[in-house]
Design an enzyme around this catalytic site. Structure first.
Site, short mmCIF file in Angstrom:
data_model
loop_
_atom_site.label_atom_id
_atom_site.label_comp_id
_atom_site.label_asym_id
_atom_site.label_seq_id
_atom_site.Cartn_x
_atom_site.Cartn_y
_atom_site.Cartn_z
N ASP A 190 2.79 -6.22 8.30
CA ASP A 190 3.51 -7.17 7.47
C ASP A 190 4.45 -6.36 6.59
O ASP A 190 4.24 -5.17 6.36
CB ASP A 190 2.51 -7.97 6.62
CG ASP A 190 3.18 -9.02 5.79
OD1 ASP A 190 4.11 -9.67 6.30
OD2 ASP A 190 2.78 -9.20 4.62
N ASP A 244 -1.72 -13.86 7.36
CA ASP A 244 -2.06 -12.72 8.21
C ASP A 244 -3.50 -12.78 8.74
O ASP A 244 -3.85 -12.02 9.64
CB ASP A 244 -1.89 -11.41 7.43
CG ASP A 244 -0.47 -11.22 6.91
OD1 ASP A 244 0.46 -11.54 7.65
OD2 ASP A 244 -0.31 -10.78 5.77
N ASP A 263 -1.44 -8.86 3.88
CA ASP A 263 -2.04 -9.16 2.58
C ASP A 263 -2.16 -10.65 2.30
O ASP A 263 -2.76 -11.05 1.32
CB ASP A 263 -1.25 -8.49 1.46
CG ASP A 263 0.21 -8.94 1.41
OD1 ASP A 263 0.62 -9.73 2.30
OD2 ASP A 263 0.94 -8.51 0.51
#
Length: 912
Positions: free
Chosen positions: A332, A638, A634
């Protein structure tokens, strides 16, 4: 109404939405209708997952074919009346299961973390009156009132919005709060761009709004993520797959050999059935590396502790080793590769371009004009007014706490405060007499202040809006006519670099004018554009080096983000991911077939505007191509991909509880470079695991060789089952433990990731295991037969035999510290654990030989000093022979490499 929660609500206008939900913005639902819908749709809660009882989880750890064989052996021993052997075997099995049970972390924590995100209360309109209800009682069709700081209780289609901004980064990956509106959007609009919707579990950053609930409970976007987590199939790590295959292979061999030996002894040798059964059980126990699961767990646990010291908290033991096999890291962007701290990196005025150094909210850095000198606002009127505009037309506050700068307010405004703090001379915030707050309809904020005795209006907002309003532009000489082409070109150029652009302007009021209030009409003419500020969420300083090290180790890094394409490509290019020109969006991935998705996952390094489902699909596509995939993240968005990945890596500081609970590893410092350290530790752990196997299995081989030879020759069995268990466990849990502390092999981070499909034992390892087994087993058998023929008691022979195998293994430990390198080399004394466990082993062997209690349990007897000569000589001989074999093997490998190199040079010469 049964299927209304699945409609494309963002593509419908407000009136059609209300009609479809059979509700009214002015009256809301009636109490009776709300109750009926609650019965129909259920409570606004996420469904409970099934939980296994703790006892069942413990029993599952006995589900191993080698343990089955061990337990069958225990049952037969009990039937034969050998209760001590039975109890010891059962204890060994229970200890192995207990180690696995204690290390299990997979419960339902991820689902619990998502539930904690749900709002406990909701403000709704019922029977035409506002009412506070429990969020769990919210139903589709409820009219919900939103205020700053509210946790949004369900997915809502907005009906009214007043400067409404929502923090959605945990759900969409968007690094800044999202401005909301009420107009209908295109049907294929991705989740992150649905500005007329707000979603369960996100938070109102500022402004107010009214929305109608269109999805509750499991039908919300948060609920879909919850279902994804619950339905994601957890895959076994490469090590567990390899050990499972190894266990099955060993079990087949053990059962086949035991059956053959029983048949041979029963038909061709004069053994009693009970004695023969005891011998065959001894053979099975000897061949089973029952200490291996325990020692693997202990070595992995040591790896966990080493990683924890490096700020990587591993929640699942096998994941330690899996990191060493990772071939792709899907990361990410926000808060992982970047700081999640907006930073002004460039400023443009009509005459100059300024670069800004330093990142984050700390006011450390410089403003450089035209790439050659530090700018001084006292010498640059336009820059000074631009900086004053940034700090005065601003509602945020920056404070320093224990050396860290904290922002209260909007990140875009916070970075303008930091920009002013980097100026060569002090920039003072002016006192505000009147303010026009930011309004999504007007797209700007304005304040009335006084500068050098004259009233001034400062304006900050969307560049395109200020372009429409500006009559003139500021320059070094004063003011010139507004150049729309120049400014549009600048805006587009900075946007292509992945920068978010904000405009700043001012209007000086006549000298005799001193109003106390301003309104939007005051800005219809006379506005002077000061310039543009380019803002980015900067990459972490250490990430570029970390990514380069990953690539040197043969690990590909892919950027998967909810941000826009241009931003993702620009950040990726800065980090060394991709070429800054090629990327693919989530909506494009949605239209690909499984095979096309698999190809795209391999081809692209940048994936923009992705949904939670896209992230999960990409991880699965990469895994289907044979990649061992790590996923970092985070946010809530995700979590499904984190759980599906071979190694899910969550951020410890800025990560949500959901992402942490769905992952195998948590970075305590949110530092991407920590992953590289973890990969290095993973490769060290795997190398040491293989060395451990190379050390342990010859013990089993030598014992098996002894027992088979005894049955074939018709002699007494040299070791009882309980003595065999002692040898196996003491070798595993003491001596082999030292190999866990061996340092990383040279060049480990220069070689590509290992092939997960490769067998646990290479051809050379199989040769070494057989070679050592025959040497140790054959030498011990010769000694055993010699002692028996000379009339020594069976108990004495058994004791000396056991000491021979154990002490020879202690010598062999030094052979196994390197796979092919010489045992005595530079760094020989670095691993102190080798010498500590060798001393411990000597103490244990003296105990089992000379302590009366140990003699009774294990059937040993005290022996005199002369009896120790053969074990010591056998150990020394084994050490020397294996070192000679390693030297010969090194020479063969070197000659092969030289031959290949010479062949390659010959080919090149011929080609030339």
């Amino acid at each position: 109404m049964a299927k209304k929660q699945d409609k494309l609500w963002h593509a419908m206008d407000s009136q059609r939405t209300l009609e479809a939900l059979e509700t009214s913005m002015e009256q809301g639902l009636s109490g009776s209708e709300a109750t009926a819908r609650l019965n129909r749709y259920g409570r606004n809660e996420l469904p409970e997952g099934k939980k296994s009882p703790a006892a069942l989880k413990f029993v599952k750890h006995f589900n191993d074919v080698l343990i089955y064989i061990l337990l069958v052996a225990a049952v037969i021993m009990a039937l034969l009346g050998h209760w001590t052997d039975t109890i010891v075997i059962i204890i060994v099995a229970i200890v192995n299961a207990a180690i696995g049970f204690v290390q299990e972390h997979r419960a339902e924590q991820a689902l619990e973390g998502i539930k904690n995100m749900l709002s406990p209360e909701a403000q709704v309109l019922r029977d035409s009156s506002p009412a506070a209800i429990e969020a769990a009682e919210l139903v589709p069709g409820d009219i919900v009132l939103l205020n700053p700081g509210d946790r949004i209780p369900a997915d809502l289609r907005l009906l009214s919005s007043s400067n409404l901004k929502v923090e959605e980064s945990a759900l969409t990956g968007e690094s800044t709060s999202v401005e909301k509106q009420t107009e209908a959007l295109e049907e294929d609009c991705p989740l992150g761009d649905r500005t007329n919707m707000v979603f369960s579990g996100t938070t109102v950053a500022s402004g107010t709004g009214i929305g109608v609930a269109v999805a509750t409970g499991g039908k919300t976007e948060l609920g879909k993520i919850n279902q994804s987590i619950a339905s994601v199939e957890e895959i076994r790590t490469p090590l567990l797959q390899q050990t499972a295959r190894f266990g099955k292979m060993v079990s087949v061999v053990i059962v086949a050999v035991a059956a053959l030996m029983f048949g041979f002894g029963y038909g061709l040798r004069d053994y009693e059935t009970g004695e023969l059964l005891l011998s065959v059980i001894g053979l099975a126990v000897a061949a089973i590396p029952e200490g291996l699961p325990a020692i693997l767990s202990i070595i992995l646990a040591i790896g966990v502790q080493n990683m924890a010291r490096r700020k990587a908290i591993v929640r699942n033991l096998p994941s330690v080793e899996t990191l060493g096999a990772v071939s792709v890291i899907c990361s990410d962007k926000t808060g992982t590769l970047t700081k999640n701290e907006m930073t002004v990196t460039s400023v443009v005025t009509s005459m100059h371009e300024y670069g800004v150094t330093g990142t984050g909210y700390a006011p450390e850095g410089e403003i450089i004009r035209d790439e050659d000198k530090e700018a001084d606002p006292e010498q640059d009127r336009t820059l000074k007014h631009l900086l004053i505009c940034g700090v005065t037309c601003n509602d945020s506050v920056l404070t320093e706490e224990q050396g860290e700068w904290k922002l209260q307010g909007d990140p875009t405004e916070g970075c303008l405060l930091t920009l002013a703090g980097k100026a060569q001379s002090e920039v003072t915030e002016l006192k505000t007499r009147s303010k026009l707050p930011f309004d999504s309809e007007y797209k700007y904020m304005a304040v009335l202040s006084e500068y050098e005795g004259r009233s001034v209006i400062y304006v900050k907002g969307a560049p395109d809006r200020l372009f429409e309003m500006a009559d003139r532009q500021a320059d070094d000489e004063g003011e010139t006519p507004f150049d729309a082409d120049f400014w549009n070109g600048q805006m587009q150029a900075h946007a292509r670099k992945g920068q978010r652009v904000i405009g700043l302007a001012m209007k000086e009021l006549p000298e005799d004018s001193s109003p106390e209030q301003i309104d939007h009409d005051d800005l219809k003419e006379g506005l002077v554009l000061l310039g543009l500020a380019g803002i980015v969420d900067p990459p972490r300083d250490e990430v570029v080096d970390a990514i380069r090290e990953c690539q040197n180790a043969g690990i590909e890094v892919k950027l998967i983000t909810g941000d826009h394409k241009e931003t993702a490509m620009a950040i990726g290019e800065q980090l060394g991911i991709g070429d800054g020109k090629h990327s693919i969006e989530g909506r494009e991935l949605d239209n690909l077939s499984a095979e096309e998705l698999k190809e795209a996952a391999q081809k692209y390094s940048i994936f923009a505007r992705t949904s939670p489902q896209n992230k999960l699909q990409l991880v699965e596509a990469l895994q289907s191509s044979g990649s061992i995939c790590a996923m970092t993240g985070d946010g809530v968005n995700d979590a499904p991909a984190l759980k599906r990945a071979d190694v899910g890596v969550a951020m410890g500081i800025k990560g949500t509880e959901v992402s942490k609970d769905a992952s195998e590893m948590v970075l305590a410092d949110d530092n991407f470079s920590t992953i590289v350290k973890a990969v290095k530790e993973g490769r060290r752990v795997y190398d040491n695991l293989k060395k451990t196997i190379l050390f342990i299995l010859p013990t089993n081989g030598a014992e098996s060789f002894l027992i088979m030879a005894s049955i074939l020759l018709g002699t007494m069995i040299p070791l009882t089952p309980i003595q065999i268990l002692w040898v196996n466990m003491v070798s595993s849990v003491t001596v082999s433990l030292a190999l866990a502390f061996e340092r990383i092999e040279p060049g480990a981070m220069k070689r590509p990731p290992r092939n997960p499909a490769a067998p646990l034992l290479s051809g050379y390892y199989i040769f070494r295991i057989l070679f050592v087994s025959v040497l140790l087993g054959g030498g011990t058998l010769a000694m055993n037969m010699s002692m028996l023929s000379n009339g020594y008691e069976q108990a004495v022979v058994n004791t000396v035999t056991m000491q021979t195998i154990v002490l020879a293994q202690m010598f062999h430990l030094f052979n196994c510290r390197t796979e092919l390198g010489p045992a005595i080399r530079k760094g020989f004394f670095d691993n102190k654990a080798v010498f500590v466990v060798s001393g411990l082993l000597v103490v244990l062997q003296l105990s089992i030989t000379y302590l009366p209690f140990m003699n009774r349990v294990f059937g040993t007897v005290p022996i005199g000093l002369p009896y120790w000569s053969f074990p010591l000589l056998m150990g020394a001989a084994l050490f020397v022979i294996i070192e000679l074999e390693k030297a010969v093997t090194r020479g063969i490998i070197r000659r092969r490499h030289e031959s290949v190199a010479a062949s390659g040079n010959g080919d090149r010469s011929a080609a030339a």
